[in-house]
Design an enzyme around this catalytic site. Sequence first.
Site, PDB file in Angstrom:
ATOM      1  N   LYS A  88       0.855  -1.188   0.000  1.00 19.19           N
ATOM      2  CA  LYS A  88       0.000   0.000   0.000  1.00 19.19           C
ATOM      3  C   LYS A  88       0.893   1.242   0.000  1.00 19.19           C
ATOM      4  O   LYS A  88       1.740   1.408   0.891  1.00 19.19           O
ATOM      5  CB  LYS A  88      -0.878  -0.049   1.247  1.00 19.19           C
ATOM      6  CG  LYS A  88      -2.144   0.734   1.158  1.00 19.19           C
ATOM      7  CD  LYS A  88      -2.991   0.409   2.381  1.00 19.19           C
ATOM      8  CE  LYS A  88      -4.260   1.202   2.418  1.00 19.19           C
ATOM      9  NZ  LYS A  88      -4.944   1.039   3.701  1.00 19.19           N
TER      10      LYS A  88
HETATM   11  C1  E4P Z   1      -8.198   2.152   3.638  1.00 17.22           C
HETATM   12  O1  E4P Z   1      -7.493   1.287   3.202  1.00 17.22           O
HETATM   13  C2  E4P Z   1      -8.034   2.793   4.943  1.00 17.22           C
HETATM   14  O2  E4P Z   1      -7.373   1.896   5.790  1.00 17.22           O
HETATM   15  C3  E4P Z   1      -9.333   3.113   5.627  1.00 17.22           C
HETATM   16  O3  E4P Z   1     -10.441   2.698   4.877  1.00 17.22           O
HETATM   17  C4  E4P Z   1      -9.431   4.501   6.155  1.00 17.22           C
HETATM   18  O4  E4P Z   1     -10.667   4.644   6.791  1.00 17.22           O
HETATM   19  P1  E4P Z   1     -10.990   5.790   7.853  1.00 17.22           P
HETATM   20  O5  E4P Z   1     -11.309   7.037   7.090  1.00 17.22           O
HETATM   21  O6  E4P Z   1     -12.195   5.269   8.580  1.00 17.22           O
HETATM   22  O7  E4P Z   1      -9.784   5.932   8.722  1.00 17.22           O
END
Ligand code: E4P
Length: 217
Positions: A88
């Site tokens: 990622k």
């Molecule tokens: C995506 O891969 C992120 O880990 C996640 O969806 C972020 O979500 P949040 O806005 O609830 O922190």
Amino acid sequence: MKFFIDTANLAQIQEAHDLGILDGVTTNPSLMAKEGIKGEAAILQHYKDICEIVGEGDVSAEVLSTDFASIIEEGKKLAAIDSNIVVKVPMIKDGVKAIKWFTDNNIRTNCTLVFSAGQAILAAKAGATYVSPFIGRIDDSSWDGVELIAQIAQIYSIQGFKTEILAASIRNALHIVKCAEAGADVCTCPLDSILGLLKHPLTDIGLAKFLEDAKKM
Ligand code: E4P
């Protein structure tokens, strides 16, 4: 549409896996910190544990570096943990460059922190396996996150981009339904939002009546 769970909590990953509908996991530094995972060895081991629970599904592991050379070094280490690891990478200049490098070296990527169609085009041009628009955070800033999913889906379809749209920052069950309608390939959700899909008061009322009548059978 594939279902990923957005957590680093092993018990929640196991619970979603046991439901039989889990296709993968996404994590991020905030989610890892919440589980108290500290230090390189513990981080790598935790990803290994997640991969073991998920089996065949993809597991997104986020790099912590922001310069090209360090992103590559870190990404190679993460990718070596398991063939299901997807590296990622944040949507920044060195991140896009790194995604292209990973693509050319057969390492799969998830381009994260995406908030616009322009960013999604760049991620696809670099060959990202997944692009992660954060729809909940877009809603929080008074824009329409689901609309962005629909816009990216239209662009990718017209242009023939192969990058899969991974709707992230999901806040509730309705988000999941709306993302499915808008053309998301994957939804990554907290366990509560997945379980929220189960709920309907008429199901509960109907089941209670059936169970009551069953006593008369
Ligand atoms: C995506 O891969 C992120 O880990 C996640 O969806 C972020 O979500 P949040 O806005 O609830 O922190």
